[in-house]
Design an enzyme around this catalytic site. Structure first.
Site, PDB file in Angstrom:
ATOM      1  N   SER A  56     -52.497 -10.811  25.098  1.00  0.00           N
ATOM      2  CA  SER A  56     -53.350  -9.810  24.456  1.00  0.00           C
ATOM      3  C   SER A  56     -54.395 -10.488  23.574  1.00  0.00           C
ATOM      4  O   SER A  56     -54.080 -11.433  22.854  1.00  0.00           O
ATOM      5  CB  SER A  56     -52.521  -8.876  23.572  1.00  0.00           C
ATOM      6  OG  SER A  56     -51.506  -8.284  24.325  1.00  0.00           O
TER       7      SER A  56
ATOM      8  N   HIS B 273     -56.928  -2.641  37.181  1.00  0.00           N
ATOM      9  CA  HIS B 273     -57.344  -3.484  38.315  1.00  0.00           C
ATOM     10  C   HIS B 273     -57.858  -4.833  37.838  1.00  0.00           C
ATOM     11  O   HIS B 273     -58.383  -5.596  38.619  1.00  0.00           O
ATOM     12  CB  HIS B 273     -58.464  -2.804  39.102  1.00  0.00           C
ATOM     13  CG  HIS B 273     -58.436  -1.326  39.059  1.00  0.00           C
ATOM     14  ND1 HIS B 273     -57.538  -0.597  39.806  1.00  0.00           N
ATOM     15  CD2 HIS B 273     -59.169  -0.424  38.359  1.00  0.00           C
ATOM     16  CE1 HIS B 273     -57.715   0.688  39.565  1.00  0.00           C
ATOM     17  NE2 HIS B 273     -58.694   0.815  38.689  1.00  0.00           N
TER      18      HIS B 273
ATOM     19  N   HIS C  97     -45.166  -7.882  33.355  1.00  0.00           N
ATOM     20  CA  HIS C  97     -44.054  -7.963  32.420  1.00  0.00           C
ATOM     21  C   HIS C  97     -42.789  -7.398  33.077  1.00  0.00           C
ATOM     22  O   HIS C  97     -42.878  -6.514  33.937  1.00  0.00           O
ATOM     23  CB  HIS C  97     -44.365  -7.166  31.144  1.00  0.00           C
ATOM     24  CG  HIS C  97     -45.510  -7.714  30.354  1.00  0.00           C
ATOM     25  ND1 HIS C  97     -46.815  -7.380  30.629  1.00  0.00           N
ATOM     26  CD2 HIS C  97     -45.547  -8.571  29.313  1.00  0.00           C
ATOM     27  CE1 HIS C  97     -47.606  -8.021  29.779  1.00  0.00           C
ATOM     28  NE2 HIS C  97     -46.874  -8.748  28.966  1.00  0.00           N
TER      29      HIS C  97
ATOM     30  N   TYR D 151     -40.751  -5.381  31.798  1.00  0.00           N
ATOM     31  CA  TYR D 151     -40.592  -3.944  31.503  1.00  0.00           C
ATOM     32  C   TYR D 151     -41.323  -3.045  32.498  1.00  0.00           C
ATOM     33  O   TYR D 151     -41.081  -1.850  32.544  1.00  0.00           O
ATOM     34  CB  TYR D 151     -41.014  -3.611  30.061  1.00  0.00           C
ATOM     35  CG  TYR D 151     -42.457  -3.892  29.707  1.00  0.00           C
ATOM     36  CD1 TYR D 151     -43.487  -3.111  30.213  1.00  0.00           C
ATOM     37  CD2 TYR D 151     -42.781  -4.940  28.850  1.00  0.00           C
ATOM     38  CE1 TYR D 151     -44.812  -3.372  29.881  1.00  0.00           C
ATOM     39  CE2 TYR D 151     -44.095  -5.208  28.508  1.00  0.00           C
ATOM     40  CZ  TYR D 151     -45.105  -4.422  29.030  1.00  0.00           C
ATOM     41  OH  TYR D 151     -46.391  -4.689  28.701  1.00  0.00           O
ATOM     42  N   GLU D 152     -42.210  -3.628  33.294  1.00  0.00           N
ATOM     43  CA  GLU D 152     -42.919  -2.811  34.281  1.00  0.00           C
ATOM     44  C   GLU D 152     -42.026  -2.475  35.468  1.00  0.00           C
ATOM     45  O   GLU D 152     -42.390  -1.640  36.306  1.00  0.00           O
ATOM     46  CB  GLU D 152     -44.188  -3.524  34.735  1.00  0.00           C
ATOM     47  CG  GLU D 152     -45.188  -3.640  33.588  1.00  0.00           C
ATOM     48  CD  GLU D 152     -46.438  -4.393  33.988  1.00  0.00           C
ATOM     49  OE1 GLU D 152     -47.228  -3.826  34.756  1.00  0.00           O
ATOM     50  OE2 GLU D 152     -46.619  -5.530  33.537  1.00  0.00           O
TER      51      GLU D 152
ATOM     52  N   ALA E 102     -49.036 -12.118  22.392  1.00  0.00           N
ATOM     53  CA  ALA E 102     -49.007 -11.501  21.062  1.00  0.00           C
ATOM     54  C   ALA E 102     -47.548 -11.200  20.762  1.00  0.00           C
ATOM     55  O   ALA E 102     -46.774 -10.895  21.668  1.00  0.00           O
ATOM     56  CB  ALA E 102     -49.826 -10.225  21.058  1.00  0.00           C
TER      57      ALA E 102
ATOM     58  N   MET F  73     -42.380  -9.670  24.468  1.00  0.00           N
ATOM     59  CA  MET F  73     -41.843  -9.154  25.737  1.00  0.00           C
ATOM     60  C   MET F  73     -42.268  -9.983  26.945  1.00  0.00           C
ATOM     61  O   MET F  73     -42.323  -9.474  28.069  1.00  0.00           O
ATOM     62  CB  MET F  73     -42.282  -7.696  25.918  1.00  0.00           C
ATOM     63  CG  MET F  73     -41.904  -6.777  24.771  1.00  0.00           C
ATOM     64  SD  MET F  73     -42.589  -5.132  24.971  1.00  0.00           S
ATOM     65  CE  MET F  73     -42.382  -4.471  23.299  1.00  0.00           C
ATOM     66  N   SER F  74     -42.585 -11.253  26.737  1.00  0.00           N
ATOM     67  CA  SER F  74     -43.034 -12.090  27.872  1.00  0.00           C
ATOM     68  C   SER F  74     -42.623 -13.540  27.612  1.00  0.00           C
ATOM     69  O   SER F  74     -41.760 -13.826  26.779  1.00  0.00           O
ATOM     70  CB  SER F  74     -44.562 -12.002  27.999  1.00  0.00           C
ATOM     71  OG  SER F  74     -45.186 -12.582  26.871  1.00  0.00           O
TER      72      SER F  74
ATOM     73  N   ASN G 246     -48.469  -8.381  14.496  1.00  0.00           N
ATOM     74  CA  ASN G 246     -47.887  -7.438  13.528  1.00  0.00           C
ATOM     75  C   ASN G 246     -46.611  -8.053  13.002  1.00  0.00           C
ATOM     76  O   ASN G 246     -46.064  -8.948  13.635  1.00  0.00           O
ATOM     77  CB  ASN G 246     -47.557  -6.108  14.240  1.00  0.00           C
ATOM     78  CG  ASN G 246     -46.632  -6.330  15.446  1.00  0.00           C
ATOM     79  OD1 ASN G 246     -47.078  -6.722  16.532  1.00  0.00           O
ATOM     80  ND2 ASN G 246     -45.357  -6.110  15.247  1.00  0.00           N
TER      81      ASN G 246
ATOM     82  N   HIS H 273     -48.965  -0.131  20.074  1.00  0.00           N
ATOM     83  CA  HIS H 273     -49.695  -1.065  20.930  1.00  0.00           C
ATOM     84  C   HIS H 273     -51.119  -1.234  20.412  1.00  0.00           C
ATOM     85  O   HIS H 273     -51.715  -2.302  20.527  1.00  0.00           O
ATOM     86  CB  HIS H 273     -49.692  -0.558  22.374  1.00  0.00           C
ATOM     87  CG  HIS H 273     -50.332  -1.519  23.331  1.00  0.00           C
ATOM     88  ND1 HIS H 273     -49.841  -2.783  23.554  1.00  0.00           N
ATOM     89  CD2 HIS H 273     -51.442  -1.419  24.098  1.00  0.00           C
ATOM     90  CE1 HIS H 273     -50.605  -3.420  24.425  1.00  0.00           C
ATOM     91  NE2 HIS H 273     -51.600  -2.612  24.769  1.00  0.00           N
TER      92      HIS H 273
HETATM   93  N1  HPA Z   1     -42.153  -6.676  19.239  1.00  0.00           N
HETATM   94  C1  HPA Z   1     -42.131  -6.995  20.548  1.00  0.00           C
HETATM   95  N2  HPA Z   1     -43.213  -7.354  21.218  1.00  0.00           N
HETATM   96  C2  HPA Z   1     -44.376  -7.414  20.553  1.00  0.00           C
HETATM   97  C3  HPA Z   1     -44.463  -7.104  19.183  1.00  0.00           C
HETATM   98  C4  HPA Z   1     -43.289  -6.719  18.492  1.00  0.00           C
HETATM   99  O1  HPA Z   1     -43.287  -6.434  17.283  1.00  0.00           O
HETATM  100  N3  HPA Z   1     -45.766  -7.272  18.828  1.00  0.00           N
HETATM  101  C5  HPA Z   1     -46.421  -7.681  19.947  1.00  0.00           C
HETATM  102  N4  HPA Z   1     -45.597  -7.771  20.989  1.00  0.00           N
END
Ligand code: HPA
Length: 273
Positions: free
Chosen positions: A31, A62, A84, A86-87, A114, A212-213, A236, A248
Site C-alpha cells: 500500500s 484490473h 492476499h 484473505y481473498e 503497510a 496480512m501479507s 497505524n 482501510h
Molecule cells: N493490522 C493488520 N494489517 C494491517 C494493519 C493492522 O493494524 N495496518 C495495515 N495492515
C-alpha cells in the site's frame, strides 16, 4: 513434476514469450507504493490478467501487473499489486508470483507492505525494516507436495531476512536521512483487523508489527534460495494501542502520505544492491 510447478511453468512460458528481460531483483509494492513506476525505466509490462492461471486480486481491480525494467542500473521486476490469503486463494497460489519471478531470474526479493504498529516506541508513519517474522498464524505456503525444482522439503529459516541486505538498508537510511525502525513482522490471515486482546498476545510473542501479507512470500522465497529483505510502513498503531477505530482508509492515507520517502528509500537501497 508437481501440478503447481506445471502451473508456474505455464505462467513462465507466457512471460518469456512476451519478454526476454532477466530481472535480478523482484520488488513487491505494498500500500502506498502503487506509483513506483515513475522511478524506473520500464522496458515491458505484463498485466496479471493476461497470464494463464495467475491469481488475480479481487481488491485492486484490473490494476495488477508486472513491470520489467531498470531501477538505476539494476534489472528488476516490480509487482504492482499482489494477492492476499484473505481473498480466498490457497497459500500456494498466493506465493505463485514469487516462484514465477524466481524462474524469471530474480536472486533478491524486496518485500514492502503497510502494517499496524505493536511496539510502543513506534508511531503511525514510521518505517520498519523487517528483521524476522512470525508466520505461525497462517498455513505454510510449502504445505503439500514439495516442489523440488525450487528447494528442499525442510528449508532452514534462521536468516529469512538477509543480514547483508539489512546492512545495506541501514546504510541507505542513514545516507538518505530517513529514519527506519527495526522489528519482527507477524502475519495474520485477515481480512479483519485484530482485536486488542490479540494485539496484546502478539506483543507477548515478540511481534513489533502486524499485517496480512509478506511472511508467506518470504518463506517461499527462502525455500527457492532467494535472498530476502523487507520494509513495512507502519500505517497505524494496532487495535487497542490506537485511540481510534481502524479502517482501510487510514491505512491508505498514511501510506500515501509517506509514499515519497518510501520511494526514495527503496530506490536508494536497490541502487546499492
Ligand atoms: N493490522 C493488520 N494489517 C494491517 C494493519 C493492522 O493494524 N495496518 C495495515 N495492515
Amino acid at each position: 513434476m508437481s501440478g503447481q510447478f506445471e502451473k508456474i511453468k505455464q505462467c513462465f512460458d507466457y512471460c518469456r514469450k512476451i519478454t526476454e528481460f532477466r530481472p535480478r531483483i523482484g520488488l513487491i509494492l505494498g500500500s502506498g507504493l502503487g506509483n513506483y513506476a515513475k522511478h524506473m525505466r520500464v522496458e515491458c509490462e505484463i498485466p496479471y490478467g493476461e497470464i494463464p492461471g495467475f491469481p488475480l486480486s479481487t481488491v485492486e481491480g484490473h490494476d495488477g501487473r508486472f513491470l520489467f525494467g531498470y531501477i538505476g542500473t539494476v534489472p528488476a521486476v516490480v509487482m504492482k499489486g499482489r494477492v492476499h490469503y484473505y481473498e480466498g486463494y490457497s497459500m500456494e497460489d498466493v506465493v505463485l508470483p514469487v516462484r514465477l519471478m524466481r524462474l524469471l531470474g530474480i536472486e533478491i526479493l524486496f518485500l514492502t507492505n503497510a502494517s499496524g504498529g505493536i511496539n510502543p516506541e513506534f508511531q503511525a508513519g514510521d518505517f520498519m525494516m523487517i528483521t524476522d517474522q512470525i508466520s505461525s498464524f497462517v498455513p505454510s505456503p510449502l504445505r503439500g507436495e514439495n516442489i523440488k525444482e525450487f528447494g528442499v522439503r525442510f528449508p532452514d529459516m534462521t536468516h529469512i531476512y538477509d543480514p547483508e541486505l539489512q546492512q545495506i538498508i541501514r546504510e541507505t537510511s542513514k545516507d538518505e536521512k530517513i529514519t527506519i525502525k527495526e522489528g519482527v513482522y507477524l502475519q495474520t490471515a485477515g481480512p479483519n483487523f485484530e482485536s486488542p486482546a490479540e494485539v496484546r498476545m502478539f506483543a507477548c510473542l515478540g511481534a513489533d508489527a502486524v499485517g496480512m501479507s509478506t511472511a508467506c512470500e518470504a518463506i517461499a522465497a527462502r525455500h527457492a534460495g532467494i535472498r530476502v529483505c523487507g520494509i513495512s510502513c507502519i500505517s497505524n498503531m494496532a487495535s487497542g494501542i490506537s485511540k481510534v477505530e481502524l479502517s482501510h482508509k487510514e491505512v491508505q492515507e498514511t501510506a500515501d502520505l509517506k509514499a515519497t520517502d518510501f520511494e526514495r528509500l527503496v530506490t536508494g537501497i536497490i541502487a546499492r544492491m
